[in-house]
Each structure stands twice: as C-alpha cells, then as structure tokens.
Design an enzyme around this catalytic site. Structure first.
Site, short mmCIF file in Angstrom:
data_model
loop_
_atom_site.label_atom_id
_atom_site.label_comp_id
_atom_site.label_asym_id
_atom_site.label_seq_id
_atom_site.Cartn_x
_atom_site.Cartn_y
_atom_site.Cartn_z
N CYS A 1 -35.75 39.71 55.18
CA CYS A 1 -35.83 40.95 55.81
C CYS A 1 -35.31 41.63 54.90
CB CYS A 1 -34.59 40.64 56.81
SG CYS A 1 -33.62 39.24 55.91
N GLU B 1 -43.92 30.60 66.10
CA GLU B 1 -44.85 30.02 67.03
C GLU B 1 -45.63 29.61 65.55
OE1 GLU B 1 -44.00 32.72 67.48
OE2 GLU B 1 -45.17 34.20 68.27
N GLU C 1 -41.21 48.65 58.37
CA GLU C 1 -40.63 47.88 57.91
C GLU C 1 -42.51 46.90 57.77
OE1 GLU C 1 -39.21 44.06 59.26
OE2 GLU C 1 -38.36 43.88 57.88
N LYS D 1 -35.43 26.97 69.50
CA LYS D 1 -37.28 27.36 69.33
C LYS D 1 -37.08 28.47 68.28
CE LYS D 1 -39.75 30.71 70.55
NZ LYS D 1 -41.09 31.06 69.27
N GLY E 1 -35.07 38.17 64.07
CA GLY E 1 -36.79 38.08 64.20
C GLY E 1 -36.51 39.96 64.13
N GLY F 1 -35.51 42.07 69.16
CA GLY F 1 -34.25 42.24 69.72
C GLY F 1 -33.98 42.78 70.41
N ASN G 1 -39.99 33.10 58.18
CA ASN G 1 -39.75 33.63 56.70
C ASN G 1 -39.56 32.67 55.82
OD1 ASN G 1 -37.67 34.68 57.94
ND2 ASN G 1 -37.79 36.15 56.16
N GLU H 1 -30.54 38.81 64.37
CA GLU H 1 -30.06 40.22 63.05
C GLU H 1 -31.71 40.12 62.30
OE1 GLU H 1 -28.28 39.31 60.49
OE2 GLU H 1 -26.32 38.21 62.26
P1 NAD Z 1 -40.34 37.82 65.29
O1 NAD Z 1 -39.68 39.20 66.60
O2 NAD Z 1 -41.63 38.10 66.32
O3 NAD Z 1 -40.45 36.47 66.34
C1 NAD Z 1 -38.95 36.08 65.41
C2 NAD Z 1 -38.78 34.63 67.20
O4 NAD Z 1 -38.73 35.77 68.01
C3 NAD Z 1 -40.01 34.22 66.85
O5 NAD Z 1 -39.89 33.14 67.39
C4 NAD Z 1 -40.89 34.55 68.69
O6 NAD Z 1 -41.89 33.69 69.10
C5 NAD Z 1 -39.65 35.22 69.11
N1 NAD Z 1 -40.04 36.02 69.98
C6 NAD Z 1 -40.60 36.68 69.97
N2 NAD Z 1 -40.59 38.03 71.20
C7 NAD Z 1 -39.43 38.14 72.07
C8 NAD Z 1 -39.14 38.11 73.15
N3 NAD Z 1 -39.18 39.25 73.83
N4 NAD Z 1 -37.75 37.12 73.77
C9 NAD Z 1 -37.81 36.09 72.73
N5 NAD Z 1 -38.17 35.58 71.80
C10 NAD Z 1 -39.54 36.23 71.38
O7 NAD Z 1 -40.49 38.03 63.89
P2 NAD Z 1 -40.92 36.99 63.16
O8 NAD Z 1 -42.71 38.70 62.68
O9 NAD Z 1 -40.95 35.79 63.29
O10 NAD Z 1 -40.41 37.78 61.92
C11 NAD Z 1 -40.56 38.48 61.11
C12 NAD Z 1 -39.34 39.56 61.25
O11 NAD Z 1 -37.63 38.69 61.13
C13 NAD Z 1 -39.17 40.90 60.42
O12 NAD Z 1 -39.03 41.63 61.39
C14 NAD Z 1 -37.51 40.32 59.69
O13 NAD Z 1 -37.34 41.33 59.16
C15 NAD Z 1 -36.73 39.55 60.20
N6 NAD Z 1 -35.87 38.47 59.94
C16 NAD Z 1 -34.54 38.80 60.25
C17 NAD Z 1 -33.73 38.36 58.72
C18 NAD Z 1 -32.21 38.95 59.16
O14 NAD Z 1 -31.07 37.84 58.35
N7 NAD Z 1 -32.13 39.67 59.62
C19 NAD Z 1 -34.09 37.09 58.34
C20 NAD Z 1 -35.92 36.62 58.46
C21 NAD Z 1 -36.13 37.65 59.08
#
Ligand code: NAD
Length: 460
Positions: A266, A159, A362, A156, A210, A215, A133, A232
């Site tokens: 987020c 994707e 969310e 990383k 993410g 997480g 994002n 985060e």
């Molecule tokens: P996501 O969790 O789907 O992916 C984030 C990253 O993690 C990607 O690079 C993905 O390939 C990787 N990933 C996914 N599953 C994994 C696993 N099991 N092990 C290791 N890596 C893995 O999230 P997204 O859709 O890319 O982003 C949106 C989310 O991120 C929302 O929930 C948003 O609130 C959160 N976010 C939080 C903050 C913050 O500062 N708190 C900031 C931005 C986004």
C-alpha cells in the site's frame, strides 16, 4: 458448495481448493460471536493476555510452514516470507506489552463533588476483512489487539490468500486448549460477496484493509447499522528528491521502495518527483539499480517474486500500455518475463503526464515513474495532487527543509530519506481517501474499544 481455487503465482498451477462459507451461515456465526462476548470480556485483560501469549510459540514453531504457504500462495521469496512471520511475532509481542498501557483507566478530574474516569471497553463483534499482500501480518495486526481488548472476531481473509488464512486461523483455534472460549474467533472463507454479506450483519466494527473501491462500498453498507469502521486503503505515494540528495543512496532507496513485495504494498513509492538539476544523473542510477533487482524464479533470497495473479499482471500491463500510448518512454522493463509465472521486472518510465493511469491510479506493481520539477512548491503541489494520502517520502541532506516540506504533505506518514514507514510502534493510517482511523501503536488499540466516560458523583 462453491469453492475458492488457490493458484501458485510462480507456476500458475492450482495448489488448493477450499470451500466457501455459505452466505446463509453468516448470521448464525455473528450470533455466536455476540453470545460469547460477555464471557470473553469477563475473562479480563490479564487472563486474555495469558491465553494470547501462547500464540507466540505457535508462530515460532510453525515459522517455516507458514512462510512456505505465503511463498506458494502469494509469491514472496522464502526469505521475505520468513520475515513476514517474524514481523507477525513482533507485532503480537508489541500488543501483549502495550494493550494494558493503551487501555488503562484514567482519572480525568476529581474534586469534592465528582470524579470522571476514562474507560476503554470492548466495542463488541468485529469483522476483520483483510487483503492478500501481507496475508499473515495484516490479519494478525487486526485480530490480536481486537481479541486482547475483549472483542470477538469474525475473520475473512482475502480469497487470494485463503490457505494462509486457514493456517493462521488453525493456530488461533489451538488457543482454545489454553481457555480461549469457542467462537471468540471464527473464520469466514469467501470473496467480495461474502465480505459484503458479513458487513451487513449485526456487528459493531469493521476492521478493513484493502482497496479504495471496497472501502467505499463498506462505508455505504455500514451506514445502514452505523457500524464503526476502520479503513486502511490504497495509496499513490510520492517521493520528492531534492537536488542535494545522495544519488547512490537515493537511487537504491527509491528502487527498493518501489519494488519491494513486487510493488504490491500500500505504501509503495508510485510517483517520483526529482529536482531538475539531478534528473538525468539520478535517472541513470535508478535504471542501474532497477536492472540489478533479482527476481525469484528459484532463488529463495531474491529481492522480488512474481505478481500474485493474472488480474494484478493485467493492471500493471494496462497502466504501462496507457502510458506508452500517451507518450511515455520505457527506460527498462515494461514486459512480463517469458514463460510460466506472473513475473514482471522493475520498469522505469519517463516523459509522463498527469492524465496517465500510472500517475493517478494505484498500480501495485514494480513500476517506477520519474518526473522532474523545478521548485519545491511545484513538487509539493504535484505530490498532493491525488485522491490518496497514505505516505510520502522526501530525499535530501537538508533535514530542516525536509521537515518543512513534510508539514505540507497531506498524508498519514512521511519518511525522510527512506520510504514506507510502517512500524507496529507507530500509528498507521491514511489521510484523504487512503482511509479512516488508525491501526498499530496505542491509538490503534484504542480504536478497537468503546471509549466510555464514567462520572461518579458524591451523594449529598
Ligand atoms: P480488495 O479490496 O480487493 O480486498 C480486500 C478484502 O476485502 C478481501 O478479503 C476481499 O474479499 C474483501 N472485499 C472486497 N470487496 C468487499 C466488499 N464490498 N465488502 C466487504 N469485503 C470486501 O483488496 P486486495 O486486492 O485484497 O488488496 C490490495 C489493496 O489493499 C490495495 O489497494 C492496497 O493498497 C490495500 N492495502 C492497504 C493497506 C494499508 O495498510 N493501508 C495494507 C495492505 C493493502
């Protein structure tokens, strides 16, 4: 070799295909990161800063190019994408200035027998796993301080933002001309399975931004080797509006806070609790402001662009459909715009109940759910009634009262008469299931180190 396909959310056309890093290559990459760790540590903070400082002109010179890729791959209107590059430059400058302050050794106590010194040393090999994002700024705030602190990094990107990830990595690689040792920073391209494979390796810290789902999985996978983790994660951030709030400014602020980046933030406002006496009036104003949000079909200066991909559109549609079925009223929006592109208008909902997805999960879209409350205690209880705890906002002219409410909200950041609160100069992170640890400010830099106590005793 499998490929990752990048899609333009404005046109739904494929704009790039990149090769995934084969999973079997990852252990060797981690090994290289560990081999170069000591050499990078020995370089010292002053010289590391001299090297990383050169990233600033590179970001400046490539501002328009980076902004265009962010726009094409992620969907931000150009002007907002330029803003993201500028925020990334400010963040780099912040870390350059503040890492020496954060990591300065400190004498804790000293007497004739002994002296205790607090030292911050590199934590080691860092996996920086980032979302789409803010596809430049979030990787940068994870990687730059980690490098300054003397760590080596495996990056990383998401994707869904591989193209911008590659572009940013190429700028970092250019620092090798300025004496950045090879393999201090490496790029891993792939999705969830690739991230999972990286977390299983012999690394020292996972710096993750993410979703809560990912997480939790990272926490489980890190348990095996007990990696340190910074998480985060997401939010379901509440806004509490008291009856004395300025209606015009509050309506504007709420709509901005709920729709910025098409709600894909987020710390987006995702639930709005309005004191009963002003509910009707404020609702009217919020609908007015929501209808005035400009959507980028070709306007670079528009307020919002499309949602990133079809999966995000489906989540938003699913939350609205679920709310409708359970009795919610849609006052404006509610449907994808006709034609190509994942465009979704700001959508205002009322008549909501706590069991609706839009009130507890969310949404990550431009959705504005409005609920009325009578007493402040009730509003605080509703605001805290979530597994998340990233941010909250309070809207009122009575700052003292707002400060009292702020103390009772279980979140990482509270904003009075505004929303979000993300600032490089302030610590950032969540309470409850919004995360672990902090990024940014001096606390965030220290998180990237091994905190060591050095006890020096006099020989007798
Ligand atoms: P996501 O969790 O789907 O992916 C984030 C990253 O993690 C990607 O690079 C993905 O390939 C990787 N990933 C996914 N599953 C994994 C696993 N099991 N092990 C290791 N890596 C893995 O999230 P997204 O859709 O890319 O982003 C949106 C989310 O991120 C929302 O929930 C948003 O609130 C959160 N976010 C939080 C903050 C913050 O500062 N708190 C900031 C931005 C986004």
């Amino acid at each position: 070799m499998s490929k990752i396909v990048s899609v333009n959310p404005f046109t739904e056309e494929i704009i790039g295909e990149v090769e995934e890093t084969p999973l079997e290559q990852i252990p060797a990459m981690v090994k290289k990161a560990r081999e170069v760790l000591l050499a990078w540590n020995k370089v010292g903070l002053e010289k590391r800063s001299d090297i990383i400082e050169k990233l600033v002109p590179l970001l400046e010179q490539n501002k328009e190019k980076l902004a265009k890729i962010i726009h094409d791959e992620m969907g931000k209107p150009i002007q907002k994408a330029v803003g993201e590059v500028e925020a990334a430059i400010s963040a780099t400058n912040f870390f350059l200035k503040n890492t020496p302050i954060a990591l300065k050794e400190k004498v804790l106590d000293e007497n004739e027998k002994e002296k205790n010194v607090l030292c911050y040393e590199p934590i080691g090999v860092v996996a920086a796993i980032t979302p789409w994002n803010y596809p430049l700024e979030l990787p940068l705030v994870s990687i730059v301080p980690a490098l300054l602190a003397g760590n080596t990094v495996l990056f990383k990107p998401s994707e869904h933002s591989s193209l911008i990830g590659i572009e940013f990595f190429n700028l970092l690689k250019q620092l090798e001309k300025e004496d950045l040792p090879e393999n201090v920073i490496q790029l891993i391209i792939g999705g969830k399975e690739t991230g999972k494979e990286l977390v299983k390796q012999d690394i020292d810290l996972v710096s993750f931004t993410g979703s809560l789902r990912a997480g939790k999985q990272i926490m489980k996978d890190s348990a095996e080797k007990l990696h340190k983790i910074i998480l985060e994660l997401g939010g379901k951030d509440p806004a509490i509006v008291l009856k004395d709030a300025d209606l015009e400014k509050t309506a504007k602020g709420i709509v901005r806070g709920a729709t910025i980046n098409t709600g894909q933030v987020c710390c987006s406002i995702e639930r709005i609790y309005i004191q009963k006496e002003i509910f009707e009036q404020l609702t009217k104003k919020i609908v007015e402001k929501a209808n005035a949000v400009t959507i980028d079909k070709s306007d670079d200066k528009a307020d919002i662009g499309p949602l990133i991909r079809e999966f995000q559109l489906k989540t938003v549609e699913d939350h609205i459909e679920d709310a409708k079925k359970k009795g919610a009223h849609i006052l404006t929006g509610g449907k994808k715009l006709a034609g190509k592109g994942y465009f979704f208008p700001p959508t205002v909902l009322t008549n909501l109940t706590d069991d609706m997805k839009v009130m507890k999960e969310e949404t990550f879209g431009p959705v504005i759910p409005l609920v009325s409350f009578e007493t402040i205690e009730e509003a605080i209880e509703k605001a805290n009634n979530t597994k998340y705890g990233l941010t909250a906002s309070i809207w009122t002219k009575d700052i003292e009262k707002a400060k009292q409410i702020a103390k009772k909200l279980v979140v990482g950041t509270v904003v009075i008469n505004g929303s979000g609160g993300y600032k490089i100069g302030c610590p950032w992170g969540g309470a409850k299931q919004s995360g672990l640890g902090r990024i940014n400010y001096l606390d965030g830099i220290k998180e990237l180190t091994n905190i060591k106590n050095l006890t020096i005793r006099n020989m007798r």
